[in-house]
Motif scaffolding. Structure first.
Motif, PDB file in Angstrom:
ATOM      1  N   ALA A 183      47.774  51.101  46.440  1.00  0.00           N
ATOM      2  CA  ALA A 183      46.606  50.338  46.904  1.00  0.00           C
ATOM      3  C   ALA A 183      45.409  51.274  47.005  1.00  0.00           C
ATOM      4  O   ALA A 183      44.262  50.861  46.808  1.00  0.00           O
ATOM      5  CB  ALA A 183      46.907  49.700  48.251  1.00  0.00           C
ATOM      6  N   ASN A 193      38.185  42.107  44.142  1.00  0.00           N
ATOM      7  CA  ASN A 193      39.289  41.698  45.012  1.00  0.00           C
ATOM      8  C   ASN A 193      40.496  42.570  44.705  1.00  0.00           C
ATOM      9  O   ASN A 193      40.840  42.742  43.530  1.00  0.00           O
ATOM     10  CB  ASN A 193      39.679  40.233  44.774  1.00  0.00           C
ATOM     11  CG  ASN A 193      38.617  39.281  45.279  1.00  0.00           C
ATOM     12  OD1 ASN A 193      38.021  38.551  44.514  1.00  0.00           O
ATOM     13  ND2 ASN A 193      38.372  39.301  46.556  1.00  0.00           N
ATOM     14  N   GLY A 194      41.096  43.123  45.753  1.00  0.00           N
ATOM     15  CA  GLY A 194      42.286  43.943  45.551  1.00  0.00           C
ATOM     16  C   GLY A 194      41.984  45.381  45.161  1.00  0.00           C
ATOM     17  O   GLY A 194      42.896  46.150  44.839  1.00  0.00           O
ATOM     18  N   ALA A 195      40.707  45.799  45.222  1.00  0.00           N
ATOM     19  CA  ALA A 195      40.339  47.171  44.831  1.00  0.00           C
ATOM     20  C   ALA A 195      40.803  48.201  45.859  1.00  0.00           C
ATOM     21  O   ALA A 195      40.903  49.390  45.548  1.00  0.00           O
ATOM     22  CB  ALA A 195      38.833  47.284  44.633  1.00  0.00           C
ATOM     23  N   GLY A 196      41.042  47.755  47.090  1.00  0.00           N
ATOM     24  CA  GLY A 196      41.549  48.675  48.110  1.00  0.00           C
ATOM     25  C   GLY A 196      40.638  48.852  49.322  1.00  0.00           C
ATOM     26  O   GLY A 196      40.906  49.698  50.179  1.00  0.00           O
ATOM     27  N   LYS A 197      39.611  48.020  49.436  1.00  0.00           N
ATOM     28  CA  LYS A 197      38.635  48.189  50.531  1.00  0.00           C
ATOM     29  C   LYS A 197      39.280  48.000  51.910  1.00  0.00           C
ATOM     30  O   LYS A 197      39.105  48.827  52.803  1.00  0.00           O
ATOM     31  CB  LYS A 197      37.470  47.199  50.359  1.00  0.00           C
ATOM     32  CG  LYS A 197      36.790  47.298  49.005  1.00  0.00           C
ATOM     33  CD  LYS A 197      35.700  46.278  48.834  1.00  0.00           C
ATOM     34  CE  LYS A 197      36.145  44.840  48.826  1.00  0.00           C
ATOM     35  NZ  LYS A 197      36.940  44.415  47.662  1.00  0.00           N
ATOM     36  N   SER A 198      40.023  46.896  52.055  1.00  0.00           N
ATOM     37  CA  SER A 198      40.634  46.627  53.363  1.00  0.00           C
ATOM     38  C   SER A 198      41.688  47.676  53.686  1.00  0.00           C
ATOM     39  O   SER A 198      41.822  48.097  54.847  1.00  0.00           O
ATOM     40  CB  SER A 198      41.279  45.239  53.386  1.00  0.00           C
ATOM     41  OG  SER A 198      40.324  44.272  53.063  1.00  0.00           O
ATOM     42  N   THR A 199      42.423  48.123  52.670  1.00  0.00           N
ATOM     43  CA  THR A 199      43.453  49.150  52.896  1.00  0.00           C
ATOM     44  C   THR A 199      42.790  50.436  53.398  1.00  0.00           C
ATOM     45  O   THR A 199      43.290  51.096  54.319  1.00  0.00           O
ATOM     46  CB  THR A 199      44.237  49.414  51.591  1.00  0.00           C
ATOM     47  OG1 THR A 199      44.771  48.177  51.129  1.00  0.00           O
ATOM     48  CG2 THR A 199      45.359  50.410  51.803  1.00  0.00           C
ATOM     49  N   GLN A 259      53.243  50.260  43.678  1.00  0.00           N
ATOM     50  CA  GLN A 259      51.814  50.001  43.549  1.00  0.00           C
ATOM     51  C   GLN A 259      50.992  50.872  44.493  1.00  0.00           C
ATOM     52  O   GLN A 259      51.304  50.986  45.677  1.00  0.00           O
ATOM     53  CB  GLN A 259      51.525  48.536  43.861  1.00  0.00           C
ATOM     54  CG  GLN A 259      50.178  48.123  43.308  1.00  0.00           C
ATOM     55  CD  GLN A 259      49.576  46.952  44.034  1.00  0.00           C
ATOM     56  OE1 GLN A 259      50.245  46.274  44.808  1.00  0.00           O
ATOM     57  NE2 GLN A 259      48.304  46.711  43.790  1.00  0.00           N
ATOM     58  N   HIS A 271      31.088  42.471  48.655  1.00  0.00           N
ATOM     59  CA  HIS A 271      31.033  42.056  47.251  1.00  0.00           C
ATOM     60  C   HIS A 271      29.576  41.801  46.885  1.00  0.00           C
ATOM     61  O   HIS A 271      29.224  41.756  45.730  1.00  0.00           O
ATOM     62  CB  HIS A 271      31.749  40.713  47.054  1.00  0.00           C
ATOM     63  CG  HIS A 271      33.225  40.815  47.119  1.00  0.00           C
ATOM     64  ND1 HIS A 271      33.955  41.496  46.189  1.00  0.00           N
ATOM     65  CD2 HIS A 271      34.118  40.309  47.998  1.00  0.00           C
ATOM     66  CE1 HIS A 271      35.232  41.400  46.495  1.00  0.00           C
ATOM     67  NE2 HIS A 271      35.362  40.697  47.587  1.00  0.00           N
TER      68      HIS A 271
HETATM   69  P1  ATP Z   1      39.587  41.847  48.863  1.00  0.00           P
HETATM   70  O1  ATP Z   1      38.196  42.057  48.335  1.00  0.00           O
HETATM   71  O2  ATP Z   1      40.293  40.735  48.152  1.00  0.00           O
HETATM   72  O3  ATP Z   1      39.662  41.756  50.349  1.00  0.00           O
HETATM   73  P2  ATP Z   1      40.487  44.615  48.947  1.00  0.00           P
HETATM   74  O4  ATP Z   1      39.624  45.488  48.109  1.00  0.00           O
HETATM   75  O5  ATP Z   1      40.251  44.613  50.403  1.00  0.00           O
HETATM   76  O6  ATP Z   1      40.455  43.140  48.387  1.00  0.00           O
HETATM   77  P3  ATP Z   1      43.189  45.409  49.601  1.00  0.00           P
HETATM   78  O7  ATP Z   1      43.437  44.254  50.531  1.00  0.00           O
HETATM   79  O8  ATP Z   1      42.950  46.719  50.209  1.00  0.00           O
HETATM   80  O9  ATP Z   1      41.984  45.049  48.615  1.00  0.00           O
HETATM   81  O10 ATP Z   1      44.413  45.480  48.591  1.00  0.00           O
HETATM   82  C1  ATP Z   1      44.566  46.501  47.619  1.00  0.00           C
HETATM   83  C2  ATP Z   1      45.863  46.291  46.846  1.00  0.00           C
HETATM   84  O11 ATP Z   1      46.968  46.638  47.641  1.00  0.00           O
HETATM   85  C3  ATP Z   1      46.081  44.852  46.391  1.00  0.00           C
HETATM   86  O12 ATP Z   1      46.639  44.866  45.111  1.00  0.00           O
HETATM   87  C4  ATP Z   1      47.042  44.303  47.405  1.00  0.00           C
HETATM   88  O13 ATP Z   1      47.856  43.304  46.834  1.00  0.00           O
HETATM   89  C5  ATP Z   1      47.861  45.539  47.769  1.00  0.00           C
HETATM   90  N1  ATP Z   1      48.340  45.496  49.164  1.00  0.00           N
HETATM   91  C6  ATP Z   1      47.557  45.523  50.267  1.00  0.00           C
HETATM   92  N2  ATP Z   1      48.322  45.479  51.374  1.00  0.00           N
HETATM   93  C7  ATP Z   1      49.606  45.377  50.959  1.00  0.00           C
HETATM   94  C8  ATP Z   1      50.885  45.291  51.630  1.00  0.00           C
HETATM   95  N3  ATP Z   1      50.976  45.293  52.958  1.00  0.00           N
HETATM   96  N4  ATP Z   1      51.993  45.227  50.868  1.00  0.00           N
HETATM   97  C9  ATP Z   1      51.908  45.249  49.513  1.00  0.00           C
HETATM   98  N5  ATP Z   1      50.760  45.327  48.832  1.00  0.00           N
HETATM   99  C10 ATP Z   1      49.618  45.396  49.530  1.00  0.00           C
END
Ligand code: ATP
Length: 307
Positions: free
Chosen positions: A20, A40-46, A18, A191
């Motif tokens: 991220a 949610n899960g778009a990748g912002k925190s990553t 996957q 959001h």
């Molecule tokens: P949210 O709005 O819910 O905080 P986000 O945009 O911050 O979401 P991320 O937390 O960056 O999204 O996650 C992006 C994708 O990467 C998600 O599908 C998440 O499940 C996956 N992901 C993030 N960290 C990990 C990890 N350590 N191991 C496996 N998958 C991960």
């Protein structure tokens, strides 16, 4: 520094199969306020973790103040970053002042500046109270004060206004405006698109780890797949026929009574308004309804899903 404070080139972060984050290019300049928006899960925190150097990219290059944030030489760059994580939780039994003193020592900054920081975020009078007695808004302000220790040149804020009432949100954004005016780069994940209107210089839209739009709100509007709507009110309330514009075929929807609506790409709206005003129509009113930020965002995601 006149170059970018944050620069990502071809960055991908994969967890197993996957991705991220998928092939992102992004630069942020000093004084810029950039919103990262995505579902949610778009990748912002990553993306924030990559910029902080907490994780390394699988491919591509990340630079923070000219250094690799996950590298050995990034000590100074990391000290110049403020981070407010999503849903930050503090020990309820220590006071705001004690908590800030702890973070100031971690960042090797003088504790003597903390009183001014608490003043700046508007919780100076609660400095000696235990955090457990703080409201959600006060805890969030304390979190911001923590992120502001050491006058950071880059601020990363993950969903900073969640749960704040409109007045607190307003003062939160005013603080960010002052920091940006002072030359800090502010990157905030959100959001709450509607509240970002006039609060940020740029919006970066993420979808499933990829960047699907990046620009000022005016640019996003211009290239939005969502149309602007033009609403006419005919002067004669008994007129049941759609507005007739010689030489053009427009699809009109009747909103009610003599009120009719048509749509056109945002970039064409001015030309259409001119044509409507020049047409032999008796008009009582004309409204141009530009898409809201929420509609634009939804439009980019739909567009992305369709191509
Ligand atoms: P949210 O709005 O819910 O905080 P986000 O945009 O911050 O979401 P991320 O937390 O960056 O999204 O996650 C992006 C994708 O990467 C998600 O599908 C998440 O499940 C996956 N992901 C993030 N960290 C990990 C990890 N350590 N191991 C496996 N998958 C991960």
């Amino acid at each position: 520094m006149t170059g970018p404070t944050v620069a990502l080139a071809g960055v991908t972060k994969a967890y197993g199969r996957q991705r991220a984050i998928a092939g992102i290019d992004l630069t942020v300049m000093p004084g810029e306020r950039v919103a990262l928006v995505g579902h949610n899960g778009a990748g912002k925190s990553t993306l924030m973790k990559l910029i902080l150097g907490l994780i390394r990219p699988s491919e591509g290059r990340v630079e923070l103040l000219g250094a690799d944030p996950a590298g050995r030489a990034a000590g100074a760059a990391r000290m110049a970053v403020g981070f407010l994580p999503e849903n930050i939780a503090f020990s309820p039994s220590i006071t705001g002042a004690e908590l800030l003193a702890f973070y100031a020592r971690l960042k090797r900054q003088p504790v003597s500046r903390n009183a001014a920081l608490l003043e700046r975020v508007g919780i100076a009078e609660a400095a000696t109270r235990r955090v457990g007695t703080y409201s959600k808004g006060m805890r969030q302000r304390l979190g911001l004060a923590q992120a502001l220790i050491g006058r950071p040149r880059v601020l990363l804020l993950d969903e900073p206004t969640t749960g704040l009432d409109p007045a607190l949100r307003q003062s939160f954004y005013e603080i960010l405006d002052a920091l940006a005016a002072d030359g800090a780069s502010v990157l905030l994940a959100s959001h709450a698109l509607a509240e970002l209107e006039s609060r940020v210089d740029r919006v970066v839209v993420l979808n499933r780890g990829a960047k699907v739009a990046d620009g000022t709100l005016a640019t996003l509007r211009r290239f939005s797949p969502v149309s602007a709507r033009i609403r006419l009110t005919l002067a004669d309330p008994t007129d049941a026929a759609p507005p007739a514009i010689p030489g053009s075929v427009l699809a009109w929807t009747r909103i009610g009574g003599p009120v009719w609506e048509t749509s056109c790409p945002d970039a064409d709206k001015l030309a259409l308004v001119r044509r409507l005003l020049a047409a032999p129509l008796e008009l009582a009113d004309i409204d141009v309804i530009t898409p809201t930020l929420d509609e634009i965002y939804a439009g980019f995601l739909r567009h992305e899903a369709a191509v």
